[in-house]
Design an enzyme around this catalytic site. Structure first.
Site, PDB file in Angstrom:
ATOM      1  N   LYS A  61      32.457  77.905  88.737  1.00 51.03           N
ATOM      2  CA  LYS A  61      31.789  78.008  87.423  1.00 51.03           C
ATOM      3  C   LYS A  61      31.344  79.458  87.289  1.00 51.03           C
ATOM      4  O   LYS A  61      30.284  79.850  87.774  1.00 51.03           O
ATOM      5  CB  LYS A  61      30.594  77.044  87.370  1.00 51.03           C
ATOM      6  CG  LYS A  61      30.159  76.607  85.978  1.00 51.03           C
ATOM      7  CD  LYS A  61      29.778  77.728  85.040  1.00 51.03           C
ATOM      8  CE  LYS A  61      28.412  78.301  85.314  1.00 51.03           C
ATOM      9  NZ  LYS A  61      28.121  79.513  84.463  1.00 51.03           N
ATOM     10  N   GLU A  77      29.072  82.704  82.090  1.00 54.29           N
ATOM     11  CA  GLU A  77      29.539  82.526  80.711  1.00 54.29           C
ATOM     12  C   GLU A  77      29.616  83.868  79.978  1.00 54.29           C
ATOM     13  O   GLU A  77      30.160  83.955  78.890  1.00 54.29           O
ATOM     14  CB  GLU A  77      28.618  81.549  79.957  1.00 54.29           C
ATOM     15  CG  GLU A  77      27.174  82.012  79.742  1.00 54.29           C
ATOM     16  CD  GLU A  77      26.271  81.768  80.974  1.00 54.29           C
ATOM     17  OE1 GLU A  77      26.810  81.594  82.088  1.00 54.29           O
ATOM     18  OE2 GLU A  77      25.034  81.775  80.804  1.00 54.29           O
ATOM     19  N   ARG A  78      29.052  84.926  80.615  1.00 53.72           N
ATOM     20  CA  ARG A  78      29.045  86.226  79.924  1.00 53.72           C
ATOM     21  C   ARG A  78      30.301  87.043  80.172  1.00 53.72           C
ATOM     22  O   ARG A  78      30.600  87.965  79.419  1.00 53.72           O
ATOM     23  CB  ARG A  78      27.795  87.004  80.325  1.00 53.72           C
ATOM     24  CG  ARG A  78      26.553  86.369  79.701  1.00 53.72           C
ATOM     25  CD  ARG A  78      25.368  87.230  79.852  1.00 53.72           C
ATOM     26  NE  ARG A  78      24.661  86.940  81.081  1.00 53.72           N
ATOM     27  CZ  ARG A  78      23.560  87.574  81.456  1.00 53.72           C
ATOM     28  NH1 ARG A  78      23.078  88.539  80.710  1.00 53.72           N
ATOM     29  NH2 ARG A  78      22.953  87.258  82.584  1.00 53.72           N
ATOM     30  N   SER A 110      19.987  85.240  89.473  1.00 56.72           N
ATOM     31  CA  SER A 110      18.604  85.717  89.526  1.00 56.72           C
ATOM     32  C   SER A 110      17.773  84.786  90.421  1.00 56.72           C
ATOM     33  O   SER A 110      18.124  83.622  90.623  1.00 56.72           O
ATOM     34  CB  SER A 110      18.029  85.744  88.112  1.00 56.72           C
ATOM     35  OG  SER A 110      18.170  84.463  87.540  1.00 56.72           O
ATOM     36  N   CYS A 158      23.436  93.903  92.901  1.00 53.38           N
ATOM     37  CA  CYS A 158      22.292  93.354  93.634  1.00 53.38           C
ATOM     38  C   CYS A 158      21.923  94.256  94.810  1.00 53.38           C
ATOM     39  O   CYS A 158      20.861  94.109  95.386  1.00 53.38           O
ATOM     40  CB  CYS A 158      22.585  91.940  94.106  1.00 53.38           C
ATOM     41  SG  CYS A 158      23.880  91.911  95.332  1.00 53.38           S
ATOM     42  N   GLU A 174      12.620  93.194  88.877  1.00 53.43           N
ATOM     43  CA  GLU A 174      14.032  93.607  88.894  1.00 53.43           C
ATOM     44  C   GLU A 174      14.423  94.024  87.474  1.00 53.43           C
ATOM     45  O   GLU A 174      14.307  93.235  86.534  1.00 53.43           O
ATOM     46  CB  GLU A 174      14.924  92.443  89.352  1.00 53.43           C
ATOM     47  CG  GLU A 174      16.391  92.832  89.379  1.00 53.43           C
ATOM     48  CD  GLU A 174      17.310  91.727  89.899  1.00 53.43           C
ATOM     49  OE1 GLU A 174      17.065  90.543  89.600  1.00 53.43           O
ATOM     50  OE2 GLU A 174      18.285  92.070  90.601  1.00 53.43           O
TER      51      GLU A 174
HETATM   52  P1  NAD Z   1      21.625  84.336  86.124  1.00 47.57           P
HETATM   53  O1  NAD Z   1      20.658  83.761  87.096  1.00 47.57           O
HETATM   54  O2  NAD Z   1      21.215  84.473  84.713  1.00 47.57           O
HETATM   55  O3  NAD Z   1      22.976  83.463  86.083  1.00 47.57           O
HETATM   56  C1  NAD Z   1      23.702  83.149  87.249  1.00 47.57           C
HETATM   57  C2  NAD Z   1      24.459  81.846  87.033  1.00 47.57           C
HETATM   58  O4  NAD Z   1      23.523  80.793  86.808  1.00 47.57           O
HETATM   59  C3  NAD Z   1      25.390  81.869  85.823  1.00 47.57           C
HETATM   60  O5  NAD Z   1      26.605  81.256  86.183  1.00 47.57           O
HETATM   61  C4  NAD Z   1      24.642  81.047  84.765  1.00 47.57           C
HETATM   62  O6  NAD Z   1      25.499  80.303  83.936  1.00 47.57           O
HETATM   63  C5  NAD Z   1      23.770  80.113  85.581  1.00 47.57           C
HETATM   64  N1  NAD Z   1      22.451  79.855  84.975  1.00 47.57           N
HETATM   65  C6  NAD Z   1      21.709  80.723  84.229  1.00 47.57           C
HETATM   66  N2  NAD Z   1      20.520  80.138  83.900  1.00 47.57           N
HETATM   67  C7  NAD Z   1      20.528  78.906  84.453  1.00 47.57           C
HETATM   68  C8  NAD Z   1      19.575  77.835  84.470  1.00 47.57           C
HETATM   69  N3  NAD Z   1      18.405  77.924  83.867  1.00 47.57           N
HETATM   70  N4  NAD Z   1      19.904  76.693  85.143  1.00 47.57           N
HETATM   71  C9  NAD Z   1      21.095  76.580  85.768  1.00 47.57           C
HETATM   72  N5  NAD Z   1      22.024  77.579  85.779  1.00 47.57           N
HETATM   73  C10 NAD Z   1      21.751  78.724  85.131  1.00 47.57           C
HETATM   74  O7  NAD Z   1      22.099  85.745  86.738  1.00 47.57           O
HETATM   75  P2  NAD Z   1      22.953  86.891  86.038  1.00 47.57           P
HETATM   76  O8  NAD Z   1      22.119  87.577  85.015  1.00 47.57           O
HETATM   77  O9  NAD Z   1      24.296  86.372  85.660  1.00 47.57           O
HETATM   78  O10 NAD Z   1      23.202  87.860  87.292  1.00 47.57           O
HETATM   79  C11 NAD Z   1      22.314  88.859  87.673  1.00 47.57           C
HETATM   80  C12 NAD Z   1      21.418  88.417  88.793  1.00 47.57           C
HETATM   81  O11 NAD Z   1      22.199  88.057  89.937  1.00 47.57           O
HETATM   82  C13 NAD Z   1      20.503  89.527  89.274  1.00 47.57           C
HETATM   83  O12 NAD Z   1      19.224  88.985  89.493  1.00 47.57           O
HETATM   84  C14 NAD Z   1      21.143  89.993  90.565  1.00 47.57           C
HETATM   85  O13 NAD Z   1      20.259  90.608  91.479  1.00 47.57           O
HETATM   86  C15 NAD Z   1      21.666  88.702  91.094  1.00 47.57           C
HETATM   87  N6  NAD Z   1      22.710  88.901  92.095  1.00 47.57           N
HETATM   88  C16 NAD Z   1      22.392  88.625  93.391  1.00 47.57           C
HETATM   89  C17 NAD Z   1      23.338  88.827  94.391  1.00 47.57           C
HETATM   90  C18 NAD Z   1      23.007  88.526  95.820  1.00 47.57           C
HETATM   91  O14 NAD Z   1      23.860  88.643  96.677  1.00 47.57           O
HETATM   92  N7  NAD Z   1      21.781  88.124  96.143  1.00 47.57           N
HETATM   93  C19 NAD Z   1      24.617  89.291  94.046  1.00 47.57           C
HETATM   94  C20 NAD Z   1      24.913  89.542  92.707  1.00 47.57           C
HETATM   95  C21 NAD Z   1      23.932  89.337  91.735  1.00 47.57           C
END
Ligand code: NAD
Length: 496
Positions: free
Chosen positions: A188, A191-192, A241, A296, A396
């Site tokens: 999955k 979506e962006r 996140s 990240c 962040e």
């Molecule tokens: P996000 O948390 O908004 O989304 C991540 C995924 O979760 C997406 O597939 C989204 O569809 C889903 N999602 C979003 N909100 C949700 C909810 N309320 N309930 C269930 N699913 C939900 O993250 P993002 O903005 O796409 O990515 C950036 C974040 O990812 C940053 O915080 C970054 O630090 C982190 N990141 C961490 C690592 C790591 O290894 N720790 C690696 C890459 C990115």
């Protein structure tokens, strides 16, 4: 517009209404709600993304279960051959994969090539599954004439939920290991920017993975919840996140699933007075502004220790100011846009708040304009005189904003790192082995760099993360992934 996007080598300008890849074929989602997916550099809509329903998720799970038994029984060497085929196809389409990443996510072409290379490396490592999956045994291990052995077995269907910033690579931290060990996988993507995984699935299909073994289901929050609640999905790999990682971890665990969930970050780079500043500056710049700060492992706080600070501020700001910002398909561009207009507003809001709270804006990227493009650009930004209580120091930002701290000594710098709720990465620049050793043993961060600004583990090492940057125990990639996707079975044998 002088330099229309069409003049640059996009793979396709539009991907249409995206379909799910289920049961070895493309299938329209039942979804009635759709999102628009835009190119962050141009602002153009390049696809419509279905918000797949519970039934769409269930369809993928049922197809996976149909394919699972034959797949798990296939000898590991034969499963590995599918990965050899996929690797060759990914090499053939390397440039296309990289260009779709640029078009959908916004990073530069060089950064996208790096991302796709990392994905391929995970395929290469997972292709070693006959060795990686071996168990162990001990003759007479349970007593005289009684032998004991352990073997690793797949569990069934796993799902992977990934963030926007590495639309290809993060899925590859997981799925090659899940599938090589004999499980089925449902991806999955964010979506962006889901278009790159669409192309990956075309290659998966051509590599001959049997129907149901690998699926793609598009969607957002409700699709994720359907995955977390599905009784036949045995485990979930998540990256995003921290707030969402925490939710995913607890909801999936409550349903009895295995979970590994990577969260957000606030990474600190410490520059000691004995660091070779001229070498350090370019490394700092690529850590803080690579992928427009949307990594990240990106540096977010730069701590200058002692007398190095004034010199560091000047050289770092000059180097950041010289970065060329634009559409990443242009090979000369060094920094692309951020993912969306909402995210641009959020990043600019952080800079505004930092200024209100007393930080000095040494380099201001808020009003940047890129000729010919209406995308979501923020220029490289440097904030000085940042104090720990300011929002820019605690939260962040996930954009091209670096906050400079001045520190009296290593002790204070280590405290800055350890007081953060995040623990993804930390770096020290120094010529002192003693300080480096002290730093690596004391910082609570999962990926540590010694004179390395982006300490990104290779595919054959686990991708670390501590505190709110990781929920779970076994990490992505390598041996950790093999253990996460398998169960241990112990057999004790006696032949009287
Ligand atoms: P996000 O948390 O908004 O989304 C991540 C995924 O979760 C997406 O597939 C989204 O569809 C889903 N999602 C979003 N909100 C949700 C909810 N309320 N309930 C269930 N699913 C939900 O993250 P993002 O903005 O796409 O990515 C950036 C974040 O990812 C940053 O915080 C970054 O630090 C982190 N990141 C961490 C690592 C790591 O290894 N720790 C690696 C890459 C990115």
């Amino acid at each position: 517009m002088v330099r229309a996007a069409a003049l640059l080598p996009e793979v396709k300008s539009h991907y249409g209404d995206l379909k799910n890849y289920v049961g070895g074929g493309w299938r329209a989602a039942e979804a009635t709600d759709w999102l628009e997916d835009t190119n962050p550099a141009t602002g153009h809509v390049i696809a419509r993304v279905p918000l797949s329903t519970k039934d769409d998720v269930d369809a993928a799970v049922q197809e996976a279960l149909r394919g699972w038994d034959a797949w798990r029984r296939m000898p590991p060497l034969d499963r590995a051959r599918h990965f050899f085929a996929l690797r060759d196809l990914m090499e053939q389409r390397f440039e296309d994969l990289s260009r779709v990443v640029v078009q959908d996510m916004g990073k530069t072409i060089e950064e996208a090539r790096g991302e796709v290379r990392r994905a391929i490396e995970n395929v290469e490592v997972a292709a070693g599954i006959p060795s990686l999956m071996m168990g162990y045994n001990l003759a007479d291990g349970a007593g005289a004439g009684i032998d004991e052995e352990v073997s690793y077995e797949p569990l069934g269907v796993f799902a992977g939920i990934s963030p926007f910033n590495f639309p290809v690579m993060v899925q590859f931290w997981f799925w090659p290991y899940a599938v090589a060990t004999g499980n089925c996988w449902i991806a999955k993507p964010s979506e962006r920017d889901p278009a790159p995984m669409q192309l990956v699935m075309e290659l998966v299909q051509r590599a001959g993975f049997p129907a149901g073994v690998v699926s793609l289901v598009h969607g957002a929050k409700d699709t994720v919840n359907a995955i977390l609640d599905h009784p036949e999905i045995r485990g979930v790999s998540f990256v995003g996140s921290s707030a969402v990682a925490r939710l995913v971890y607890s909801r999936a665990a409550a349903k009895g699933k295995r979970v590994q969930a990577g969260g957000g970050a606030k990474n600190v780079l410490v520059v000691m007075p004995d660091a070779k500043l001229d070498k350090v500056v370019s490394n700092l710049v690529s850590s803080c502004y690579g992928c427009a700060g949307e990594r990240c492992l990106a540096g977010s706080i730069v701590v200058g220790v002692g007398e190095v600070h004034a010199d560091l501020r000047r050289k770092f700001s000059d180097a950041a100011a010289a970065l060329k910002v634009g559409y990443g398909l242009d090979e000369t561009v060094q920094m692309g846009p951020v993912i969306s207009s909402a995210h641009r507003d959020r990043v600019v809001g952080f800079i505004d708040r930092g200024e209100e709270e007393g930080a000095k804006v040494v380099l201001d990227g808020r009003s940047i304009r890129v000729a010919g493009y209406d995308g979501y650009f923020v220029g490289p930004t440097v904030l000085d005189a940042v104090r720990p209580e300011m929002s820019v120091a605690r939260k962040e930002i996930f954009g091209p904003v670096a906050s400079l701290f001045e520190s009296e000594g290593l002790e204070e710098a280590v405290e800055t790192i350890n007081r953060s709720p995040y623990g993804n990465a930390a770096t020290i620049y120094t010529s002192s082995g003693k300080d480096a050793r002290d730093f690596r043993s004391r910082v609570r961060a999962g990926n540590v760099g010694i004179n390395v600004g982006v300490a990104a583990p290779m595919a054959y090492f686990p991708f670390g993360g501590m505190k709110d940057s990781f929920f779970g125990d076994l990490h992505p990639q390598s041996r950790d992934a093999i253990r996460f996707f398998t169960d241990s079975k112990v057999v004790i044998t006696r032949w009287p």
